[in-house]
Design an enzyme around this catalytic site. Structure first.
Site, PDB file in Angstrom:
ATOM      1  N   HIS A   9       0.858  -1.189   0.000  1.00 43.32           N
ATOM      2  CA  HIS A   9       0.000   0.000   0.000  1.00 43.32           C
ATOM      3  C   HIS A   9       0.886   1.228   0.000  1.00 43.32           C
ATOM      4  O   HIS A   9       1.890   1.277   0.701  1.00 43.32           O
ATOM      5  CB  HIS A   9      -0.906   0.001   1.226  1.00 43.32           C
ATOM      6  CG  HIS A   9      -2.038   0.974   1.115  1.00 43.32           C
ATOM      7  ND1 HIS A   9      -3.247   0.654   0.520  1.00 43.32           N
ATOM      8  CD2 HIS A   9      -2.147   2.269   1.501  1.00 43.32           C
ATOM      9  CE1 HIS A   9      -4.043   1.710   0.557  1.00 43.32           C
ATOM     10  NE2 HIS A   9      -3.400   2.698   1.136  1.00 43.32           N
ATOM     11  N   ASP A  26     -14.508   3.212   6.563  1.00 41.85           N
ATOM     12  CA  ASP A  26     -13.393   3.939   5.933  1.00 41.85           C
ATOM     13  C   ASP A  26     -13.863   4.648   4.673  1.00 41.85           C
ATOM     14  O   ASP A  26     -13.413   5.754   4.373  1.00 41.85           O
ATOM     15  CB  ASP A  26     -12.220   3.009   5.607  1.00 41.85           C
ATOM     16  CG  ASP A  26     -11.092   3.794   4.936  1.00 41.85           C
ATOM     17  OD1 ASP A  26     -10.590   4.736   5.583  1.00 41.85           O
ATOM     18  OD2 ASP A  26     -10.760   3.509   3.776  1.00 41.85           O
ATOM     19  N   ARG A  39     -12.769  13.128   4.697  1.00 42.61           N
ATOM     20  CA  ARG A  39     -11.424  13.670   4.912  1.00 42.61           C
ATOM     21  C   ARG A  39     -10.911  14.346   3.658  1.00 42.61           C
ATOM     22  O   ARG A  39     -10.240  15.379   3.713  1.00 42.61           O
ATOM     23  CB  ARG A  39     -10.463  12.548   5.338  1.00 42.61           C
ATOM     24  CG  ARG A  39     -10.716  12.056   6.760  1.00 42.61           C
ATOM     25  CD  ARG A  39      -9.946  10.791   7.034  1.00 42.61           C
ATOM     26  NE  ARG A  39      -8.529  10.963   6.848  1.00 42.61           N
ATOM     27  CZ  ARG A  39      -7.722  10.014   6.330  1.00 42.61           C
ATOM     28  NH1 ARG A  39      -8.190   8.846   5.971  1.00 42.61           N
ATOM     29  NH2 ARG A  39      -6.448  10.252   6.198  1.00 42.61           N
ATOM     30  N   SER A  47      -7.219   4.289   8.465  1.00 39.65           N
ATOM     31  CA  SER A  47      -7.718   4.054   7.111  1.00 39.65           C
ATOM     32  C   SER A  47      -6.967   2.902   6.425  1.00 39.65           C
ATOM     33  O   SER A  47      -7.572   1.973   5.894  1.00 39.65           O
ATOM     34  CB  SER A  47      -7.552   5.356   6.321  1.00 39.65           C
ATOM     35  OG  SER A  47      -7.777   5.154   4.965  1.00 39.65           O
ATOM     36  N   LYS A  50      -8.196  -1.585   6.355  1.00 40.55           N
ATOM     37  CA  LYS A  50      -8.435  -2.241   5.058  1.00 40.55           C
ATOM     38  C   LYS A  50      -7.503  -3.429   4.864  1.00 40.55           C
ATOM     39  O   LYS A  50      -7.891  -4.476   4.355  1.00 40.55           O
ATOM     40  CB  LYS A  50      -8.220  -1.246   3.908  1.00 40.55           C
ATOM     41  CG  LYS A  50      -9.378  -0.301   3.723  1.00 40.55           C
ATOM     42  CD  LYS A  50      -9.121   0.685   2.593  1.00 40.55           C
ATOM     43  CE  LYS A  50      -8.054   1.690   2.939  1.00 40.55           C
ATOM     44  NZ  LYS A  50      -8.041   2.934   2.243  1.00 40.55           N
TER      45      LYS A  50
HETATM   46  N1  URA Z   1      -4.316   5.920   1.672  1.00 42.05           N
HETATM   47  C1  URA Z   1      -5.375   5.434   2.387  1.00 42.05           C
HETATM   48  O1  URA Z   1      -5.899   4.363   2.082  1.00 42.05           O
HETATM   49  N2  URA Z   1      -5.821   6.165   3.401  1.00 42.05           N
HETATM   50  C2  URA Z   1      -5.281   7.341   3.779  1.00 42.05           C
HETATM   51  O2  URA Z   1      -5.740   7.915   4.736  1.00 42.05           O
HETATM   52  C3  URA Z   1      -4.186   7.843   3.038  1.00 42.05           C
HETATM   53  C4  URA Z   1      -3.706   7.106   1.980  1.00 42.05           C
END
Ligand code: URA
Length: 434
Positions: A82, A162, A169, A184, A188
């Site tokens: 990620h 989220d 956000r 966040s 996930k």
């Molecule tokens: N990527 C995400 O999934 N969440 C965030 O808050 C920032 C980057």
């Protein structure tokens, strides 16, 4: 409990209990708490932060707002990567098929859309005609097990909290908050059912955390809280002080990814992909030497195996691979404009954040949630930090259907570049692995 008093409590810098955080997040998800109160709470967190106990509670409530994937094959190592987000960051499009091609891990990847000035993997994938990013969790799991990788977007039943918090956000300038990013990203990834997670923590003026110390802190917190949930986490700090590679924009980034998947492409994109994928495979098999892993991955790029894996994923998810095999068949933007340098010198800095916004203005991203993206739109960057520029050299090419945006940027985009009379060294691609 009243949302109002909880906002006041956070505003005063006090910590909230697990029950209070659950009340706020679940209340917002059920629409019992309105956007304006949740936005005020997020802003209070932005300024006052959260204690480790609060961060745990925040991850926990988002994680339990939906279902959790559980892979049944205990002999397989499931891993994901990620990125904290940047401009021109197309690494997932290359890393996922490359890792799949190695056969050492399976990659169930749930990606996001563009956020703020940054692009999103999902929007890039959807620029491939026919590509389906909406799979049920069952189909997602089955495809991962069958071919070794699936690339989807967040579903309504995976961390739905989220999804709504992320959108709020995005429009309330509360993305740049370590506790909120931890909640966040980690919710996930834990819900996705992976064993290992490589985090590409971007640092520089195109990242959400621009300063190095803040980026390092984010990396360490993500590792700490991810490990508390039993994930093996490997953060890598990478440069985002200029766009990654040459192309910014959804289809343009698919094109550049195809080059890297076939052994070519810009050095920065290839190198960062190799380092991150090496770390992923090292998590799966810590006894194996990283040099050995890297050599194997280089071969998989150079001999076309990673490219073939990408075609397989795209075909499986309904995408038309003829566009990947013949990218010149893809429709072109109505206006393709080469912007030439008016000055000369060495590029000493690039306003990456602003270039991300410029790409959005050309149609590559959304100004409002309801906006549609033009997959053809974006920028090709011809000069990077350390490059010498002469008057008349191509500096950027604009791709857009929006003539007004093209006219404005043709005369202003060179201002995103700063020049020096002296030699300037290139920033490193990778800062450290933590
Ligand atoms: N990527 C995400 O999934 N969440 C965030 O808050 C920032 C980057």
């Amino acid at each position: 409990m009243l949302a109002y008093t909880l906002i006041e409590k956070k505003q005063a810098g006090k910590s909230l209990t697990k029950g209070e955080i659950h009340y706020l997040v679940n209340g917002f998800l059920k629409k019992d708490i309105p956007d304006y109160q949740m936005a005020a709470f997020l802003m209070a967190v932005y300024f006052k932060g959260m204690t480790p106990e609060e961060i745990n509670a925040y991850i926990d409530v988002i994680l339990h707002s939906g279902r959790r994937v559980q892979f049944s094959d205990s002999n397989t190592y499931y891993a994901d990567k990620h990125s904290t987000g940047g401009v021109g960051d197309k690494i997932s499009l290359i890393l996922a098929p490359l890792a799949m091609a190695s056969g050492k891990v399976k990659v169930p990847m749930i990606s996001g859309r563009g956020l703020g000035h940054s692009g999103g993997t999902l929007d890039k994938l959807e620029s491939i005609p026919g590509f389906q990013t909406h799979l049920s969790l069952e189909a997602f799991q089955a495809q991962t097990d069958e071919i070794g990788c699936a690339l989807i977007g967040q579903t309504d039943d995976l961390c739905p909290a989220d999804k709504v918090l992320y959108s709020l956000r995005d429009v309330t300038a509360t993305v740049r908050s370590i506790p909120l990013i931890c909640g966040s990203i980690l919710s996930k990834k834990i819900a996705e059912g992976v064993n290992g997670l490589v985090l590409d923590v971007k640092t520089g003026n195109g990242a959400f955390m621009t300063g190095y110390e803040m980026s390092k802190n984010l990396a360490d917190q993500l590792k700490h809280f991810g490990e508390a949930y039993g994930l093996s986490v490997r953060p890598v700090l990478t440069d985002m002080s200029q766009p990654l590679g040459n192309k910014v924009g959804n289809w343009l980034e698919v094109e550049e990814s195809l080059e890297v998947l076939q052994g070519g492409g810009p050095d920065a994109v290839r190198e960062i992909t190799l380092v991150l994928t090496t770390q992923m495979l090292a998590l799966a098999d810590p006894k194996r030497s990283e040099d050995d892993i890297r050599r194997e991955l280089e071969q998989l790029l150079d001999n076309g195996s990673a490219y073939v894996a990408f075609l397989k994923i795209v075909e499986k998810q309904g995408g038309d691979i003829t566009y990947l095999e013949n990218p010149e068949r893809y429709p072109s933007a109505a206006h393709i404009i080469d912007v030439k340098a008016q000055r000369e010198g060495t590029i000493s800095g690039i306003d990456t954040y602003q270039l991300g916004l410029d790409a959005i203005a050309l149609g590559a991203g959304r100004k409002f949630l309801s906006d549609t993206i033009d997959p053809k739109a974006g920028l090709v960057i011809h000069k990077h930090i350390g490059d010498t520029v002469h008057v008349g050299d191509y500096i950027v090419t604009l791709h857009t259907d929006n003539k007004d945006a093209a006219d404005i940027l043709s005369s202003s985009i060179e201002n995103r570049f700063t020049y020096s009379e002296h030699a300037v060294s290139q920033p490193p691609y990778i800062y450290e692995i933590r």
